[in-house]
Design an enzyme around this catalytic site. Structure first.
Site, PDB file in Angstrom:
ATOM      1  N   LYS A 197       0.595  -1.222   0.105  1.00  0.00           N
ATOM      2  CA  LYS A 197      -0.181   0.418  -0.031  1.00  0.00           C
ATOM      3  C   LYS A 197       0.875   1.206   0.357  1.00  0.00           C
ATOM      4  O   LYS A 197       1.582   1.378  -0.026  1.00  0.00           O
ATOM      5  CB  LYS A 197      -0.835   0.477   1.403  1.00  0.00           C
ATOM      6  N   ASP A 227      -5.916   2.541  14.064  1.00  0.00           N
ATOM      7  CA  ASP A 227      -6.310   3.609  15.082  1.00  0.00           C
ATOM      8  C   ASP A 227      -7.652   4.269  13.799  1.00  0.00           C
ATOM      9  O   ASP A 227      -8.691   4.478  14.749  1.00  0.00           O
ATOM     10  CB  ASP A 227      -5.159   5.072  14.672  1.00  0.00           C
TER      11      ASP A 227
END
Length: 321
Positions: A197, A227
């Protein structure tokens, strides 16, 4: 006075995760000692310890998640209070180490905040720090006192070993987590895959491709911190497009900032397995796709080994029955 194996030991909890501290104390078999955390009208923190700690080995349980600065100041002031009260040793149990993602300079004129936090803890008077799954292993080198970096791997591996999954593949959401994924894969005898990614901006991930075979498999994505859940949700989408059957995720630290819960609930993720290094509020616990496992047995055994001067290394690995 609490005696643990003939030694004077006390455990305190500050405000970040009292339920975890209570469970640790219960498993060790000593009461949780009391301290009062109050605030002046301007927000200054004051701590009063209502019992003697002179000559005691003291453990303080305090994760430094949101509000991270408040929790750090509580901890620093508590350490100072214990030091001035003649505690024999001050051991900080910090399951989640706040600022751990700022472990290096990735651009000019940036701080290394994880190092600053280490300096502050030592300057306050901590004698040992006990953490879980530090975001970067090099943070251990920021300390000149003993630091024990426990791993959630044994807890997560035991859980996935106990559930019925088919043709399991362990997936890292990025190249940096490949070692973590391989450790879990080796523990439950499974192959790995890696998400390649690109992250254009902080808290924003763009998945490029999946390296490895996941078609028809039950896939477990493993990370240390979730998160905003952008990375995990993007990984789930990419894995589904590659033919993954069911997709699970696991992590040590459920930061789960907004809009993490909304993203998880709207995704094809079957279940997120996490630990209680961070206390979740009721709204997050109500999410049907989140299951928390307790790290208290692991930390409690770690405390016992420290008190008895026994090694900790055996606690870092998963041992099948």
């Amino acid at each position: 006075m609490a005696l643990l194996h003939g030694k004077k030991v006390k455990i305190f909890s500050l405000n970040s995760n009292r339920p975890l501290a209570e469970e640790i104390a219960l498993r060790i078999g000593i009461p949780l000692s009391e301290c009062e955390v109050t605030r002046f009208n301007d927000g200054e923190i004051q701590i009063n310890i209502s019992e003697t700690v002179r000559g005691h080995t003291v453990f303080v349980v305090q994760s430094t998640n949101h509000p991270v600065n408040e929790h750090y100041m509580e901890l620093l002031i508590m350490i100072d209070a214990l030091k001035r009260a003649s505690a024999q040793s001050i051991n900080v149990i910090m399951p989640y180490y706040g600022y751990s993602r700022q472990d290096r300079k990735s651009a000019s004129r940036q701080p290394i905040s994880a190092k600053l936090m280490a300096d502050l803890l030592q300057a306050a008077g901590a004698d040992r720090v006990i953490c879980m799954d530090l975001h970067a292993d090099q943070i251990q080198g920021f300390f000149n006192i003993p630091i024990d970096n426990f791993r959630a791997l044994p807890i997560l591996a035991q859980y996935f070993d106990s559930v019925k999954l088919e043709n399991v593949v362990i997936c890292s959401p990025d190249h940096g987590g490949a070692t973590r994924a391989r450790s879990l894969a080796e523990s439950i005898d499974a192959p790995i895959a890696i998400i390649d990614k690109r992250r254009p901006r902080p808290n924003e991930a763009k998945v490029m491709t999946v390296i490895g075979e996941v078609n028809g498999s039950d896939v477990i994505i493993i990370d240390d911190i979730i998160d905003t859940a952008g990375t995990i949700v993007a990984a789930v989408k990419a894995l589904k497009e590659k033919g993954a059957k069911r997709i699970f995720a696991c992590c040590t630290h459920p930061v789960l900032s907004h809009p993490a819960i909304e993203r998880i609930e709207a995704s094809d993720l079957e279940l997120l397995i996490t630990t209680n290094t961070i206390k979740l509020d009721d709204a997050k616990l109500k999410c049907r796709k989140i299951k928390q496992l307790s790290v208290a047995p692991l930390l409690a055994q770690g405390i016992l080994n420290i008190v008895d001067d026994k090694p900790l290394s055996d606690l870092f690995y998963y041992h099948k029955n």
